[in-house]
Design an enzyme around this catalytic site. Structure first.
Site, mmCIF file in Angstrom:
data_model
loop_
_atom_site.group_PDB
_atom_site.id
_atom_site.type_symbol
_atom_site.label_atom_id
_atom_site.label_comp_id
_atom_site.label_asym_id
_atom_site.label_seq_id
_atom_site.Cartn_x
_atom_site.Cartn_y
_atom_site.Cartn_z
ATOM 1 N N TYR A 20 0.860 -1.187 0.000
ATOM 2 C CA TYR A 20 0.000 0.000 0.000
ATOM 3 C C TYR A 20 0.890 1.228 0.000
ATOM 4 O O TYR A 20 1.872 1.299 0.745
ATOM 5 C CB TYR A 20 -0.877 0.017 1.257
ATOM 6 C CG TYR A 20 -1.676 1.294 1.408
ATOM 7 C CD1 TYR A 20 -2.967 1.389 0.902
ATOM 8 C CD2 TYR A 20 -1.131 2.415 2.035
ATOM 9 C CE1 TYR A 20 -3.696 2.566 1.015
ATOM 10 C CE2 TYR A 20 -1.853 3.596 2.148
ATOM 11 C CZ TYR A 20 -3.127 3.663 1.632
ATOM 12 O OH TYR A 20 -3.833 4.832 1.739
ATOM 13 N N GLU A 64 -3.674 7.486 -4.030
ATOM 14 C CA GLU A 64 -3.643 6.236 -3.274
ATOM 15 C C GLU A 64 -3.436 5.077 -4.241
ATOM 16 O O GLU A 64 -4.267 4.859 -5.129
ATOM 17 C CB GLU A 64 -4.936 6.030 -2.483
ATOM 18 C CG GLU A 64 -4.879 4.809 -1.581
ATOM 19 C CD GLU A 64 -6.186 4.567 -0.852
ATOM 20 O OE1 GLU A 64 -7.223 4.370 -1.511
ATOM 21 O OE2 GLU A 64 -6.167 4.575 0.387
#
Ligand code: GDP
Ligand code: MN
Length: 403
Positions: free
Chosen positions: A125, A213
């Site tokens: 991530y 993101e």
């Protein structure tokens, strides 16, 4: 402003961020053509078909009409058309869309990047966002990629590393290396990740973004680092200097009332309550929403008509508020500073007559320049509009109207 994954990947590529390649399509036939082209360009023979909507959780989400997931894998070319048809035109429900879901108008046909090799593919991530409390950008990274980051934050906060960027010097080499190191990478993958973080930060800053993101960032079995997914938010106030990005806007993804408000230069945010409100100035609008709650109502919206409100803006605001079927009363709260109260009062009366058939009670509170004259205009108009001078009285009138 949010953009689609395929658009975000275009931006990333321009700045040298390595991405999972793909081609966008809006029919099953175009999807097949895209897959063939992708095969020719990348050599892939598996194809990932990804719904393009402004919401995450697509992989686990379901298309209501067909039961297909929002991200599916086709292991041969012959399957692409049918799998694409299972997503396109359907309503995709994910944990981020709410139960009503979102209509899928476009899909991305992407190369398969989870191919086997010397090591297992691994998901990470990585995001960059504005930390308002610290007044600077922050890079967040985690080894727990592919999962819901909110869940990781709740149960394993220690698995998220954060690196704050000093705006005067920008991202420093040691910071990018620190993040890559914290992800447990070494050798070629470490080097690629450092480059990836650099390019990503460059793209973020150059586009005046407020969020990037990438979940997951993939380390492929041959140690390439790729953006598999991309969620990007660009600061609306900076769009004027990013024409190409501004053109990526997809209004079919936005609330129709908010779009209409934007066209009339009104700052409108739809909420779930029953009292519509029209206010000039964001601070006063917030205070008005508090007063509505204190008087037993729930605000149906936030609406700031701005400092220079006139009859036209008032009418546009009225129309938008009245399109919300939950609205049981409307509170107009205007402080006459730049705008004079008599002008607003005339605007209200005119708008009321123009729209006609307004069934909900309207309470108008005018204060400031020419407030008395404004109140007189409202009271003598013969319309079912009540005027108040003090906000507390306005709140009481709202309470009565709801009773
Ligand atoms: P999201 O569910 O909306 O976050 O969509 P993502 O783009 O993150 O994709 C969801 C999941 O699809 C990923 O976490 C992967 O597990 C899977 N996926 C994406 N690309 C590929 C691929 O190239 N090959 C395979 N086998 N799976 C993929
Ligand atoms: Mn994702």
């Amino acid at each position: 402003m949010n953009i689609h994954e395929y658009q975000a990947k275009e931006i990333l590529k321009k700045h040298g961020v390595t991405v999972q390649e793909g081609i966008v399509a809006d029919t099953p036939e175009a999807a097949l053509e895209a897959a063939k082209k992708l095969h020719a360009e990348t050599g892939t023979s598996w194809y990932v078909i990804k719904a393009q909507i402004h919401a995450g959780g697509r992989g686990k989400g379901k298309v209501q009409e067909t039961g297909s997931n929002g991200v599916v894998l086709a292991k041969k070319l012959e399957d692409v058309t049918e799998k694409a048809a299972g997503i396109l035109g359907g309503t995709l429900v994910t944990h981020q869309t709410g139960p009503e879901g979102k209509k899928v108008n476009k899909i991305l046909i992407a190369q398969d990047v989870y191919y086997p090799g010397e090591s297992e593919p691994k998901e990470y991530y990585l995001s960059i966002l504005l930390d308002r409390a610290k007044s600077c950008n922050v890079i967040m990274a985690s080894t727990e990629g592919g999962m819901d980051i909110e869940e990781v934050a709740e149960h394993h906060p220690e698995k998220i590393v954060k690196e704050w960027i000093d705006p005067t010097v920008g991202l420093q080499g040691f910071q990018a290396r620190k993040v890559a190191f914290a992800l447990g990478l070494e050798g070629e993958a470490f080097k690629q990740m450092v480059k990836f973080i650099y390019a990503l930060y460059d793209a973020y800053v150059a586009n005046d973004a407020s969020m990037f993101e990438i979940n997951p960032v993939l380390k492929t079995s041959d140690n390439k680092i790729l953006a598999v997914d991309a969620k990007v938010n660009i600061d609306d106030n900076a769009l004027y200097r990013h024409k190409a990005v501004a053109e990526m806007r997809d209004i079919s993804e936005e609330d129709p009332l908010e779009v209409e408000a934007g066209e009339n230069n009104l700052n409108y945010v739809k909420l779930d309550g029953n009292v519509g409100c029209m206010v000039n100035g964001a601070g006063l609008a917030m205070a008005t929403m508090d007063i509505i709650k204190l008087s037993g109502g729930e605000p149906a919206n936030f609406l700031d008509v701005g400092g220079g409100a006139n009859a036209k803006t008032v009418e546009a605001g009225f129309r938008i508020i009245l399109k919300d079927p939950n609205v049981k009363a409307i509170l107009i709260n205007i402080f006459g500073g730049i705008v004079r109260c008599d002008r607003v009062a005339n605007g209200v009366v005119e708008a009321y007559k123009n729209i006609g058939n307004i069934a909900v009670p309207i309470i108008v509170r005018l204060q400031g320049t020419n407030a008395e004259e404004g109140a007189r205009i409202i009271n003598e108009s013969g319309l079912k509009v009540k005027s108040a001078v003090v906000l507390k009285d306005a709140a009481l009138l709202v309470k009565e109207a709801l009773a």
